[in-house]
Motif scaffolding. Structure first.
Motif, PDB file in Angstrom:
ATOM      1  N   ASN A  80       0.838  -1.191   0.000  1.00 25.66           N
ATOM      2  CA  ASN A  80       0.000   0.000   0.000  1.00 25.66           C
ATOM      3  C   ASN A  80       0.878   1.248   0.000  1.00 25.66           C
ATOM      4  O   ASN A  80       1.847   1.341   0.737  1.00 25.66           O
ATOM      5  CB  ASN A  80      -0.895   0.015   1.243  1.00 25.66           C
ATOM      6  CG  ASN A  80      -1.929  -1.087   1.180  1.00 25.66           C
ATOM      7  OD1 ASN A  80      -2.348  -1.477   0.091  1.00 25.66           O
ATOM      8  ND2 ASN A  80      -2.325  -1.598   2.327  1.00 25.66           N
ATOM      9  N   ILE A  81       0.521   2.187  -0.838  1.00 27.38           N
ATOM     10  CA  ILE A  81       1.322   3.398  -0.959  1.00 27.38           C
ATOM     11  C   ILE A  81       0.854   4.397   0.087  1.00 27.38           C
ATOM     12  O   ILE A  81      -0.194   5.025  -0.046  1.00 27.38           O
ATOM     13  CB  ILE A  81       1.218   3.990  -2.377  1.00 27.38           C
ATOM     14  CG1 ILE A  81       1.682   2.947  -3.397  1.00 27.38           C
ATOM     15  CG2 ILE A  81       2.026   5.249  -2.510  1.00 27.38           C
ATOM     16  CD1 ILE A  81       3.108   2.493  -3.233  1.00 27.38           C
ATOM     17  N   ILE A  82       1.625   4.501   1.148  1.00 30.40           N
ATOM     18  CA  ILE A  82       1.320   5.419   2.236  1.00 30.40           C
ATOM     19  C   ILE A  82       2.597   6.182   2.558  1.00 30.40           C
ATOM     20  O   ILE A  82       3.664   5.586   2.645  1.00 30.40           O
ATOM     21  CB  ILE A  82       0.853   4.657   3.500  1.00 30.40           C
ATOM     22  CG1 ILE A  82      -0.343   3.762   3.157  1.00 30.40           C
ATOM     23  CG2 ILE A  82       0.516   5.617   4.626  1.00 30.40           C
ATOM     24  CD1 ILE A  82      -0.718   2.827   4.274  1.00 30.40           C
ATOM     25  N   SER A  83       2.507   7.452   2.709  1.00 29.01           N
ATOM     26  CA  SER A  83       3.705   8.237   2.983  1.00 29.01           C
ATOM     27  C   SER A  83       4.251   7.885   4.363  1.00 29.01           C
ATOM     28  O   SER A  83       3.650   8.180   5.380  1.00 29.01           O
ATOM     29  CB  SER A  83       3.390   9.735   2.920  1.00 29.01           C
ATOM     30  OG  SER A  83       4.564  10.481   3.108  1.00 29.01           O
ATOM     31  N   PRO A 141       2.753  10.384  -2.315  1.00 31.62           N
ATOM     32  CA  PRO A 141       2.976   9.415  -1.232  1.00 31.62           C
ATOM     33  C   PRO A 141       3.861   8.277  -1.707  1.00 31.62           C
ATOM     34  O   PRO A 141       3.833   7.900  -2.876  1.00 31.62           O
ATOM     35  CB  PRO A 141       1.569   8.928  -0.903  1.00 31.62           C
ATOM     36  CG  PRO A 141       0.801   9.130  -2.164  1.00 31.62           C
ATOM     37  CD  PRO A 141       1.368  10.362  -2.815  1.00 31.62           C
ATOM     38  N   HIS A 142       4.676   7.756  -0.804  1.00 31.83           N
ATOM     39  CA  HIS A 142       5.608   6.695  -1.162  1.00 31.83           C
ATOM     40  C   HIS A 142       5.417   5.485  -0.268  1.00 31.83           C
ATOM     41  O   HIS A 142       4.653   5.519   0.696  1.00 31.83           O
ATOM     42  CB  HIS A 142       7.048   7.216  -1.100  1.00 31.83           C
ATOM     43  CG  HIS A 142       7.269   8.425  -1.945  1.00 31.83           C
ATOM     44  ND1 HIS A 142       7.103   8.416  -3.320  1.00 31.83           N
ATOM     45  CD2 HIS A 142       7.594   9.706  -1.625  1.00 31.83           C
ATOM     46  CE1 HIS A 142       7.337   9.628  -3.800  1.00 31.83           C
ATOM     47  NE2 HIS A 142       7.623  10.427  -2.785  1.00 31.83           N
ATOM     48  N   SER A 143       6.116   4.405  -0.582  1.00 31.68           N
ATOM     49  CA  SER A 143       5.904   3.123   0.072  1.00 31.68           C
ATOM     50  C   SER A 143       6.138   3.186   1.575  1.00 31.68           C
ATOM     51  O   SER A 143       7.021   3.882   2.065  1.00 31.68           O
ATOM     52  CB  SER A 143       6.853   2.085  -0.545  1.00 31.68           C
ATOM     53  OG  SER A 143       6.859   0.911   0.210  1.00 31.68           O
ATOM     54  N   SER A 144       5.333   2.387   2.282  1.00 29.31           N
ATOM     55  CA  SER A 144       5.478   2.279   3.731  1.00 29.31           C
ATOM     56  C   SER A 144       6.191   0.999   4.140  1.00 29.31           C
ATOM     57  O   SER A 144       6.281   0.689   5.321  1.00 29.31           O
ATOM     58  CB  SER A 144       4.091   2.300   4.391  1.00 29.31           C
ATOM     59  OG  SER A 144       3.328   1.180   3.960  1.00 29.31           O
ATOM     60  N   PRO A 177      14.188  -0.780   3.912  1.00 27.77           N
ATOM     61  CA  PRO A 177      14.090   0.677   3.821  1.00 27.77           C
ATOM     62  C   PRO A 177      15.318   1.282   3.144  1.00 27.77           C
ATOM     63  O   PRO A 177      16.429   0.765   3.293  1.00 27.77           O
ATOM     64  CB  PRO A 177      13.993   1.114   5.292  1.00 27.77           C
ATOM     65  CG  PRO A 177      14.636   0.008   6.054  1.00 27.77           C
ATOM     66  CD  PRO A 177      14.309  -1.248   5.308  1.00 27.77           C
ATOM     67  N   PRO A 178      15.137   2.334   2.375  1.00 27.50           N
ATOM     68  CA  PRO A 178      16.282   2.980   1.735  1.00 27.50           C
ATOM     69  C   PRO A 178      17.221   3.583   2.768  1.00 27.50           C
ATOM     70  O   PRO A 178      16.792   3.997   3.849  1.00 27.50           O
ATOM     71  CB  PRO A 178      15.637   4.061   0.859  1.00 27.50           C
ATOM     72  CG  PRO A 178      14.302   4.302   1.472  1.00 27.50           C
ATOM     73  CD  PRO A 178      13.871   3.006   2.065  1.00 27.50           C
ATOM     74  N   LEU A 200       8.505   2.879  -4.648  1.00 23.31           N
ATOM     75  CA  LEU A 200       7.880   1.560  -4.643  1.00 23.31           C
ATOM     76  C   LEU A 200       8.250   0.720  -3.425  1.00 23.31           C
ATOM     77  O   LEU A 200       7.421   0.000  -2.880  1.00 23.31           O
ATOM     78  CB  LEU A 200       8.255   0.796  -5.915  1.00 23.31           C
ATOM     79  CG  LEU A 200       7.684   1.330  -7.230  1.00 23.31           C
ATOM     80  CD1 LEU A 200       8.320   0.610  -8.413  1.00 23.31           C
ATOM     81  CD2 LEU A 200       6.178   1.174  -7.271  1.00 23.31           C
ATOM     82  N   GLY A 201       9.507   0.772  -3.050  1.00 24.13           N
ATOM     83  CA  GLY A 201       9.959  -0.032  -1.917  1.00 24.13           C
ATOM     84  C   GLY A 201      10.017  -1.514  -2.194  1.00 24.13           C
ATOM     85  O   GLY A 201      10.068  -2.316  -1.264  1.00 24.13           O
ATOM     86  N   THR A 202      10.033  -1.923  -3.469  1.00 27.18           N
ATOM     87  CA  THR A 202      10.021  -3.347  -3.812  1.00 27.18           C
ATOM     88  C   THR A 202      11.339  -3.838  -4.381  1.00 27.18           C
ATOM     89  O   THR A 202      11.459  -5.010  -4.727  1.00 27.18           O
ATOM     90  CB  THR A 202       8.910  -3.629  -4.843  1.00 27.18           C
ATOM     91  OG1 THR A 202       9.088  -2.744  -5.960  1.00 27.18           O
ATOM     92  CG2 THR A 202       7.539  -3.420  -4.228  1.00 27.18           C
TER      93      THR A 202
END
Length: 479
Positions: free
Chosen positions: A5-8, A55-58, A63-64, A210-212
């Protein structure tokens, strides 16, 4: 895998950088960079969202790093997302995003379901189907822009050619049960002065969004990346077996090219077709694409490899191998398979005088000998050829080309109908796709997916295999 889910979950502006976006959508429906038009006649249902305000990945899985976040934030004014909305939810949307006219581009597109290549042009109509990215030249600014279709929720996207310079965005879920009508980040646009830096910066931004996945600076290269190795496929195709494999490795060392890794490609697994004995290896794998109808029936190696005994190829009287004779036998078997196929197609009965298909192998199992299989073969290879540290093997994403055979592996599995995703139907014809669609895929219960890979990989690790080459990934785009 679709992104979470894309949540900031963090604020990019928390690093104290907040410049206005260089990319804009004007009232006269033009997407521009610093006032230079890239796309004109942008439809009213297409929107532009600056990267810094999206908004970006939660996800917390990977994590970056603070360094990547800082770098992405410092260049956030160079990026923006393209979004769109339609009246009713659909599982596939073909939507123009504007006209690209008289601007040179270099692109990458999928000409087959799993292979990509380059294409160039200067007009939206010059694009190919299933374009994965577009690098635009902006000589007015001595700059470049990169446009990348993106995954949003359970939808993937790609660019297609349109009429009169139109760029069409294809958005599809791959399932008639998954529909949507609104997207805020289904394609990404990033601008930069240097194309190499541009790719790095754009994909770092997408990594944060994306965080993927992780980018190169976050990864450790595998052991084989700077080493010389050999993959058996072009030499043997499906006829790979211990004797020919050994002589192939030996020929490299004898000629001054010591291998540091080896990939045993397709041809080592225990597979068979639905009409064959469920616990015996298929004997008819010479017909074009025949292995693509086969399913995995056990994790262990097939009989060709299983009957190898420790030390066999170290003996003075070790089995000999002649590539020319092997190739001649293989050609004869292919001709036989084609002849039988032609007779069947004409509706004729198979000629009883034609020989039966057989497996090409050179090991003769002596009475009383102890089987060592892959484990013994790999140990002998490492013992004989110093420096051969890594041995990889091939397997398909779902086990074998046709997946897993139901009721055999101890896993819940069923053969599922396969259909190519609509966006890929106009890619180049390929037998591999056609055969998978024809035979379906033996899929394990999704709850047991981890068990499938644990079963395969734990066995391989136990016998000395250090890595895998995963193929047939295109099945994720059939449904």
């Amino acid at each position: 895998m679709p992104p979470p889910n894309i949540i900031s979950s963090f604020s990019l502006n928390g690093y104290g950088h907040n410049q206005s976006c260089r990319i804009s959508l004007s009232p006269n429906r033009e997407i521009s960079v610093d006032g230079v038009t890239l796309l004109s006649d942008v439809p009213e249902n297409v929107k532009l969202f600056p990267f810094s305000s999206s908004p970006h990945s939660s996800t917390n899985d990977s994590p970056p790093t603070p360094q990547i976040l800082k770098s992405v934030n410092s260049k956030s004014q160079n990026g923006a997302f393209i979004g769109l909305s339609v009246a009713k939810p659909l599982d596939r949307i073909l939507n123009p995003v504007g006209k690209l006219v008289d601007r040179k581009f270099l692109s990458i597109f999928r000409f087959k379901t799993w292979w990509s290549t380059m294409w160039v042009g200067s007009n939206g109509s010059d694009l190919q189907m299933e374009t994965q990215l577009v690098l635009l030249q902006i000589p007015e600014l001595q700059s470049y822009a990169l446009v990348v279709p993106v995954i949003e929720r359970s939808f993937r996207s790609a660019f297609h050619p349109g009429r009169d310079g139109e760029v069409v965005l294809s958005v599809e879920s791959g399932s008639t049960k998954i529909k949507a009508n609104s997207f805020s980040s289904i394609a990404y646009l990033h601008v930069g002065d240097n194309p190499f830096d541009l790719f790095r910066d754009a994909f770092a931004a997408l990594r944060v969004h994306l965080g993927t996945f992780r980018v190169l600076q976050e990864k450790s290269p595998p052991n084989i990346v700077d080493k010389f190795g050999w993959c058996t496929w072009d030499a043997f195709y499906l006829t790979v077996e211990p004797v020919g494999l050994w002589h192939g490795v030996k020929s490299f060392f004898d000629n001054g090219f010591p291998l540091r890794f080896l990939i045993i490609d397709d041809g080592w697994q225990s597979i068979n077709m639905d009409h064959e004995n469920p616990v015996e290896d298929s004997k008819d794998l010479t017909g074009l694409g025949s292995q693509m109808l086969c399913r995995l029936y056990r994790f262990k190696e097939n009989e060709k490899f299983a009957k190898y005994s420790a030390g066999t190829m170290l003996r003075k009287d070790a089995p000999k191998f002649k590539q020319s004779e092997h190739d001649k036998t293989f050609r004869e078997m292919v001709e036989l398979a084609e002849k039988k196929k032609a007779m069947k197609k004409r509706g004729n009965k198979e000629d009883p005088n034609l020989p039966e298909a057989r497996i090409i192998e050179y090991l003769k199992e002596e009475e009383g000998s102890q089987r060592g299989g892959l484990k013994a073969l790999i140990a002998d290879l490492r013992g004989k050829f110093a420096g051969l540290n890594d041995v990889y093997v091939w397997h398909a994403l779902c086990g074998a080309w046709g997946g897993v055979r139901p009721g055999i592996s101890g896993l819940e599995a069923e053969v599922t109908r396969a259909r190519l995703a609509p966006g890929l139907e106009k890619t180049m014809y390929d037998l591999a796709v056609d055969m998978v669609v024809k035979g379906g895929i033996g899929l394990v219960n999704p709850k047991q997916a981890a068990d499938l890979y644990e079963g395969m990989h734990s066995y391989l690790a136990d016998v000395g295999v250090t890595g895998v080459k995963v193929d047939v990934i295109h099945v994720i785009h059939v449904y």
